[in-house]
Design an enzyme around this catalytic site. Sequence first.
Site, PDB file in Angstrom:
ATOM      1  N   HIS A 100      -6.911  -5.570   2.428  1.00  0.00           N
ATOM      2  CA  HIS A 100      -5.729  -5.029   3.080  1.00  0.00           C
ATOM      3  C   HIS A 100      -5.191  -6.119   4.008  1.00  0.00           C
ATOM      4  O   HIS A 100      -5.921  -6.587   4.894  1.00  0.00           O
ATOM      5  CB  HIS A 100      -6.081  -3.821   3.946  1.00  0.00           C
ATOM      6  CG  HIS A 100      -6.648  -2.648   3.190  1.00  0.00           C
ATOM      7  ND1 HIS A 100      -5.929  -1.503   2.952  1.00  0.00           N
ATOM      8  CD2 HIS A 100      -7.863  -2.454   2.624  1.00  0.00           C
ATOM      9  CE1 HIS A 100      -6.682  -0.639   2.278  1.00  0.00           C
ATOM     10  NE2 HIS A 100      -7.862  -1.188   2.073  1.00  0.00           N
TER      11      HIS A 100
ATOM     12  N   HIS B 207     -10.471  -5.628  -3.189  1.00  0.00           N
ATOM     13  CA  HIS B 207      -9.117  -5.830  -2.673  1.00  0.00           C
ATOM     14  C   HIS B 207      -9.187  -6.014  -1.166  1.00  0.00           C
ATOM     15  O   HIS B 207     -10.096  -5.503  -0.506  1.00  0.00           O
ATOM     16  CB  HIS B 207      -8.223  -4.626  -2.997  1.00  0.00           C
ATOM     17  CG  HIS B 207      -8.761  -3.335  -2.461  1.00  0.00           C
ATOM     18  ND1 HIS B 207      -9.764  -2.641  -3.094  1.00  0.00           N
ATOM     19  CD2 HIS B 207      -8.458  -2.629  -1.336  1.00  0.00           C
ATOM     20  CE1 HIS B 207     -10.043  -1.555  -2.400  1.00  0.00           C
ATOM     21  NE2 HIS B 207      -9.285  -1.532  -1.319  1.00  0.00           N
TER      22      HIS B 207
ATOM     23  N   ASP C  56       0.850  -1.193   0.000  1.00  0.00           N
ATOM     24  CA  ASP C  56       0.000   0.000   0.000  1.00  0.00           C
ATOM     25  C   ASP C  56       0.885   1.242   0.000  1.00  0.00           C
ATOM     26  O   ASP C  56       1.888   1.313   0.707  1.00  0.00           O
ATOM     27  CB  ASP C  56      -0.927  -0.001   1.226  1.00  0.00           C
ATOM     28  CG  ASP C  56      -2.078   0.983   1.065  1.00  0.00           C
ATOM     29  OD1 ASP C  56      -3.232   0.529   0.945  1.00  0.00           O
ATOM     30  OD2 ASP C  56      -1.821   2.204   1.057  1.00  0.00           O
TER      31      ASP C  56
ATOM     32  N   VAL D  30     -11.320   2.628  -3.704  1.00  0.00           N
ATOM     33  CA  VAL D  30     -11.060   1.964  -4.986  1.00  0.00           C
ATOM     34  C   VAL D  30     -12.087   0.836  -5.120  1.00  0.00           C
ATOM     35  O   VAL D  30     -12.103  -0.099  -4.303  1.00  0.00           O
ATOM     36  CB  VAL D  30      -9.622   1.410  -5.057  1.00  0.00           C
ATOM     37  CG1 VAL D  30      -9.393   0.710  -6.400  1.00  0.00           C
ATOM     38  CG2 VAL D  30      -8.591   2.527  -4.851  1.00  0.00           C
TER      39      VAL D  30
ATOM     40  N   GLN E 243     -13.960   2.865   1.725  1.00  0.00           N
ATOM     41  CA  GLN E 243     -13.516   2.336   0.424  1.00  0.00           C
ATOM     42  C   GLN E 243     -13.354   3.469  -0.586  1.00  0.00           C
ATOM     43  O   GLN E 243     -14.233   4.332  -0.726  1.00  0.00           O
ATOM     44  CB  GLN E 243     -14.516   1.300  -0.108  1.00  0.00           C
ATOM     45  CG  GLN E 243     -14.010   0.598  -1.370  1.00  0.00           C
ATOM     46  CD  GLN E 243     -14.937  -0.512  -1.863  1.00  0.00           C
ATOM     47  OE1 GLN E 243     -16.047  -0.683  -1.368  1.00  0.00           O
ATOM     48  NE2 GLN E 243     -14.470  -1.249  -2.849  1.00  0.00           N
TER      49      GLN E 243
ATOM     50  N   ASN F 280     -12.726  -2.951   3.070  1.00  0.00           N
ATOM     51  CA  ASN F 280     -13.648  -1.820   3.134  1.00  0.00           C
ATOM     52  C   ASN F 280     -14.720  -2.044   2.073  1.00  0.00           C
ATOM     53  O   ASN F 280     -14.414  -2.438   0.942  1.00  0.00           O
ATOM     54  CB  ASN F 280     -12.894  -0.517   2.892  1.00  0.00           C
ATOM     55  CG  ASN F 280     -11.939  -0.190   4.028  1.00  0.00           C
ATOM     56  OD1 ASN F 280     -12.199  -0.525   5.182  1.00  0.00           O
ATOM     57  ND2 ASN F 280     -10.827   0.437   3.715  1.00  0.00           N
TER      58      ASN F 280
HETATM   59  P1  AMP Z   1      -9.677   1.367   0.106  1.00  0.00           P
HETATM   60  O1  AMP Z   1      -9.659   2.726   0.764  1.00  0.00           O
HETATM   61  O2  AMP Z   1     -10.065   0.226   0.980  1.00  0.00           O
HETATM   62  O3  AMP Z   1     -10.432   1.394  -1.209  1.00  0.00           O
HETATM   63  O4  AMP Z   1      -8.148   1.062  -0.231  1.00  0.00           O
HETATM   64  C1  AMP Z   1      -7.460   1.641  -1.270  1.00  0.00           C
HETATM   65  C2  AMP Z   1      -6.015   1.629  -0.875  1.00  0.00           C
HETATM   66  O5  AMP Z   1      -5.241   1.774  -2.056  1.00  0.00           O
HETATM   67  C3  AMP Z   1      -5.594   2.764   0.065  1.00  0.00           C
HETATM   68  O6  AMP Z   1      -5.091   2.225   1.279  1.00  0.00           O
HETATM   69  C4  AMP Z   1      -4.523   3.510  -0.733  1.00  0.00           C
HETATM   70  O7  AMP Z   1      -3.464   3.962   0.085  1.00  0.00           O
HETATM   71  C5  AMP Z   1      -4.071   2.463  -1.721  1.00  0.00           C
HETATM   72  N1  AMP Z   1      -3.528   2.970  -2.970  1.00  0.00           N
HETATM   73  C6  AMP Z   1      -4.072   3.908  -3.784  1.00  0.00           C
HETATM   74  N2  AMP Z   1      -3.285   4.096  -4.860  1.00  0.00           N
HETATM   75  C7  AMP Z   1      -2.237   3.238  -4.731  1.00  0.00           C
HETATM   76  C8  AMP Z   1      -1.071   2.957  -5.517  1.00  0.00           C
HETATM   77  N3  AMP Z   1      -0.841   3.593  -6.676  1.00  0.00           N
HETATM   78  N4  AMP Z   1      -0.216   2.023  -5.080  1.00  0.00           N
HETATM   79  C9  AMP Z   1      -0.436   1.388  -3.911  1.00  0.00           C
HETATM   80  N5  AMP Z   1      -1.511   1.605  -3.125  1.00  0.00           N
HETATM   81  C10 AMP Z   1      -2.396   2.520  -3.523  1.00  0.00           C
END
Ligand code: AMP
Length: 114
Positions: free
Chosen positions: A101, A99, A30, A95, A93, A86
């Site tokens: 974590h 996925h 992350d 993205v 959430q 999430n």
């Molecule tokens: P969520 O908030 O559960 O959708 O998680 C998305 C996660 O993606 C967050 O913890 C971000 O820090 C992580 N994230 C976003 N862009 C990138 C990236 N380019 N490389 C690695 N992690 C990322």
Amino acid sequence: MSTSIFSRIIDREIPADIVLETDRMIAFRDIAPKAAVHILVVPKTEDYANVVELAAGDPQLLAELVATAQQIAEEHANGEFRLIFNTGPSSGQTVFHVHAHVLSGALEEGSLGR
Ligand code: AMP
């Protein structure tokens, strides 16, 4: 149809610190870690926006994701881990490509939600 940021990592359009890749799964660190080990495990398909959709649509792939999380925790910590999905904007959430974590490495009891 939009392509998720994680699909762009899978396609090597943007860089990431990839720690594991199979034909159906990718895992990378992350970009904003919340623990000593904070790795995202992402099915390569973007057909599922969250874990509820994945569980209904492809439970075998969800089981594969959980097994991948275990493998990562064994390779990068002591095999113990916290797994977070999430689900929805009000849960945090950001993205909408399913996925997990994987958080590991001396997490304190009671630290969930900090
Ligand atoms: P969520 O908030 O559960 O959708 O998680 C998305 C996660 O993606 C967050 O913890 C971000 O820090 C992580 N994230 C976003 N862009 C990138 C990236 N380019 N490389 C690695 N992690 C990322």
